[in-house]
Design an enzyme around this catalytic site. Structure first.
Site, PDB file in Angstrom:
ATOM      1  N   ASP A 124       9.202   2.587   1.541  1.00  0.00           N
ATOM      2  CA  ASP A 124       8.021   3.298   2.036  1.00  0.00           C
ATOM      3  C   ASP A 124       7.902   2.984   3.525  1.00  0.00           C
ATOM      4  O   ASP A 124       7.431   1.923   3.915  1.00  0.00           O
ATOM      5  CB  ASP A 124       6.773   2.822   1.277  1.00  0.00           C
ATOM      6  CG  ASP A 124       5.492   3.491   1.784  1.00  0.00           C
ATOM      7  OD1 ASP A 124       5.522   4.103   2.875  1.00  0.00           O
ATOM      8  OD2 ASP A 124       4.457   3.382   1.091  1.00  0.00           O
TER       9      ASP A 124
ATOM     10  N   PHE B 204       0.853  -1.189   0.000  1.00  0.00           N
ATOM     11  CA  PHE B 204       0.000   0.000   0.000  1.00  0.00           C
ATOM     12  C   PHE B 204       0.886   1.235   0.000  1.00  0.00           C
ATOM     13  O   PHE B 204       1.748   1.387   0.856  1.00  0.00           O
ATOM     14  CB  PHE B 204      -0.940   0.043   1.214  1.00  0.00           C
ATOM     15  CG  PHE B 204      -1.861   1.227   1.164  1.00  0.00           C
ATOM     16  CD1 PHE B 204      -2.981   1.214   0.352  1.00  0.00           C
ATOM     17  CD2 PHE B 204      -1.577   2.384   1.881  1.00  0.00           C
ATOM     18  CE1 PHE B 204      -3.815   2.331   0.255  1.00  0.00           C
ATOM     19  CE2 PHE B 204      -2.410   3.504   1.792  1.00  0.00           C
ATOM     20  CZ  PHE B 204      -3.525   3.465   0.982  1.00  0.00           C
TER      21      PHE B 204
ATOM     22  N   LYS C 108       2.706   9.265   8.582  1.00  0.00           N
ATOM     23  CA  LYS C 108       1.901   8.919   9.770  1.00  0.00           C
ATOM     24  C   LYS C 108       2.378   9.483  11.118  1.00  0.00           C
ATOM     25  O   LYS C 108       1.858  10.482  11.580  1.00  0.00           O
ATOM     26  CB  LYS C 108       1.720   7.410   9.831  1.00  0.00           C
ATOM     27  CG  LYS C 108       0.811   6.922   8.682  1.00  0.00           C
ATOM     28  CD  LYS C 108       0.253   5.550   8.912  1.00  0.00           C
ATOM     29  CE  LYS C 108      -0.919   5.250   8.000  1.00  0.00           C
ATOM     30  NZ  LYS C 108      -0.575   4.864   6.624  1.00  0.00           N
TER      31      LYS C 108
HETATM   32  C1  LIG Z   1      -0.838   5.083   5.250  1.00  0.00           C
HETATM   33  C2  LIG Z   1       0.175   4.698   4.253  1.00  0.00           C
HETATM   34  C3  LIG Z   1       0.373   5.439   3.074  1.00  0.00           C
HETATM   35  C4  LIG Z   1      -0.512   6.589   2.683  1.00  0.00           C
HETATM   36  O1  LIG Z   1      -0.439   7.649   3.582  1.00  0.00           O
HETATM   37  P1  LIG Z   1      -1.518   8.844   3.487  1.00  0.00           P
HETATM   38  O2  LIG Z   1      -1.029   9.817   4.535  1.00  0.00           O
HETATM   39  O3  LIG Z   1      -2.851   8.257   3.804  1.00  0.00           O
HETATM   40  O4  LIG Z   1      -1.459   9.388   2.123  1.00  0.00           O
HETATM   41  C5  LIG Z   1       1.404   5.069   2.233  1.00  0.00           C
HETATM   42  N1  LIG Z   1       2.188   4.024   2.531  1.00  0.00           N
HETATM   43  C6  LIG Z   1       2.030   3.283   3.643  1.00  0.00           C
HETATM   44  C7  LIG Z   1       2.957   2.153   3.916  1.00  0.00           C
HETATM   45  C8  LIG Z   1       1.010   3.588   4.533  1.00  0.00           C
HETATM   46  O5  LIG Z   1       0.823   2.845   5.620  1.00  0.00           O
END
Ligand SMILES: *Cc1c(COP(=O)(O)O)cnc(C)c1O
Length: 396
Positions: A223, A137, A252
């Site tokens: 990421d 994700f 986050k």
């Molecule tokens: C939550 C998340 C995102 C997206 O972050 P947003 O602030 O909602 O755009 C991207 N990568 C990972 C691994 C995430 O957990």
């Protein structure tokens, strides 16, 4: 206003992009939150790994108040002291030399993708393709949802941007075979797949990917939007695996609940961004960065990271005890305070029952109960929360 009234307002006026639980949270303190009807919950979700210091931590409240009195926002056309200081802190404690600030995880990944493409244009005959992994994700913008390895996130958004392809997670051979010599510029991957079900790769996966990227001249992009900033018991998830990426993204937990994202890179890569290459109006403004600094300081100097390692072990032990009792628990996974239980069945009913009993958790990848409590969590809170979970599981 009661839960029901807030739900009605949401139903009438807010875009229907979330299937929400029927409560409205109105107040929080530490690992506890209260809904509009006055009911108390133990919060093991923490705004999905955002509120790492718990709700309304005094250091965060103080940083917001102090910075708000001084300066809230100015343009990035000027130097911004808290932004430069936060960049220095992040670089001091990571592989990186430079930081680009933005407002979310998706934007941080957009910045990483854009930087990788510019780097490819400058250093490798215009290579642009990003490989990412199944069940990953990476966000909800057009580029990041295209990188995301989940059909349901992409559904309905054709035509998608070109230049993305997915490979199986935790499969080195697949990565090697997927590389297109003419096109592939980098590999984008979460150190632990979070939304994908708390998937921890094999010990040697990332060392292998690093070696592969070095050998084939690719960028390794982590990421760390969810794993970063202490969530896994180290400041950054990559520290578990004995490798360093070329680019890393954060969001986050970084802003302590304020919207703050960041893209970090090694100097040789970061140089591909020049004035005008990329920008963000709000990115790295004085208020959010002032708070980001307080988050970093509290994590590192306030003993929070240490606490999270200790509590992560306690939590993991308790989960293994549950697994010993309930045969429908297939697997326990995670690191630090990013933990998951894979069930044999769908998990939403259990999440709802826990909420009823005063415990907030969520379910990801259909069958995985996810626990990402505040890193400040205390042992007696873990005990209390998991006693609720045990009672709920016993009713299955
Ligand atoms: C939550 C998340 C995102 C997206 O972050 P947003 O602030 O909602 O755009 C991207 N990568 C990972 C691994 C995430 O957990």
């Amino acid at each position: 206003m009661k839960n029901r009234d807030v739900a009605k307002l949401t139903e009438n006026y807010v875009a229907h992009t979330y299937a929400r639980y029927p409560i409205a949270l109105v107040r929080g303190k530490g690992a506890r939150v209260w809904d509009a009807d006055g009911k108390e919950y133990l919060d093991f979700l923490a705004g999905i790994a955002v509120n790492s210091l718990g709700h309304c931590h005094p250091a965060i409240v103080r940083a917001i108040q102090q910075q708000a009195r001084k300066l809230i926002h100015v343009s990035n056309l000027y130097h911004i002291l808290p932004q430069s200081e936060l960049a220095r802190e992040l670089c001091r404690h990571s592989f990186a030399d430079r930081v680009f600030f933005c407002n979310s995880g998706a934007e941080a990944n957009e910045a990483a993708i854009k930087l990788a493409r510019r780097y490819g244009g400058e250093h490798s005959n215009g290579k642009y393709e990003i490989l990412s992994t199944h069940n990953s994700f990476h966000g909800r913008t057009l580029a990041t949802l295209t990188a995301t390895g989940q059909e349901k996130v992409r559904a309905g958004y054709d035509p998608l941007p070109a230049g993305f392809r997915q490979i199986p997670f935790n499969d080195l051979r697949a990565a090697e075979e997927a590389i297109d010599e003419q096109k592939t510029v980098g590999i984008l991957v979460e150190p632990i797949q979070a939304e994908g079900g708390i998937n921890v790769p094999d010990e040697n996966y990332f060392r292998g990917l690093r070696e592969l990227c070095d050998r084939r001249g690719l960028l390794l992009i982590f990421d760390e939007v969810q794993t970063g900033v202490g969530r896994t018991g180290k400041l950054f998830g990559y520290e578990h695996f004995g490798v360093e990426p070329d680019i890393m993204t954060l969001a986050k937990a970084l802003g302590g609940g304020l919207p703050l994202g960041a893209m970090l890179a090694r100097e040789a890569v970061a140089q591909s961004f020049v004035p005008g290459s990329h920008a963000s109006t709000f990115g790295g403004n004085p208020l959010v960065c002032g708070v980001g600094l307080a988050v970093m300081k509290t994590l590192l100097k306030g003993g929070v990271l240490k606490n999270s390692v200790k509590m992560g072990k306690v939590f993991m032990q308790r989960l293994h005890a549950l697994k010993a009792r309930f045969p429908f628990i297939r697997d326990i996974r995670g690191k630090g305070l990013m933990l998951g239980i894979e069930l044999e069945m769908e998990g939403t009913k259990i999440v709802e029952a826990c909420m009823q009993e005063g415990l907030l958790i969520n379910c990801t990848a259909y069958r995985v109960l996810r626990f990402v409590p505040p890193l400040t969590i205390k042992q007696k809170e873990i005990d209390r929360g998991l006693r609720i979970l045990e009672e709920v599981l016993a009713r299955q």
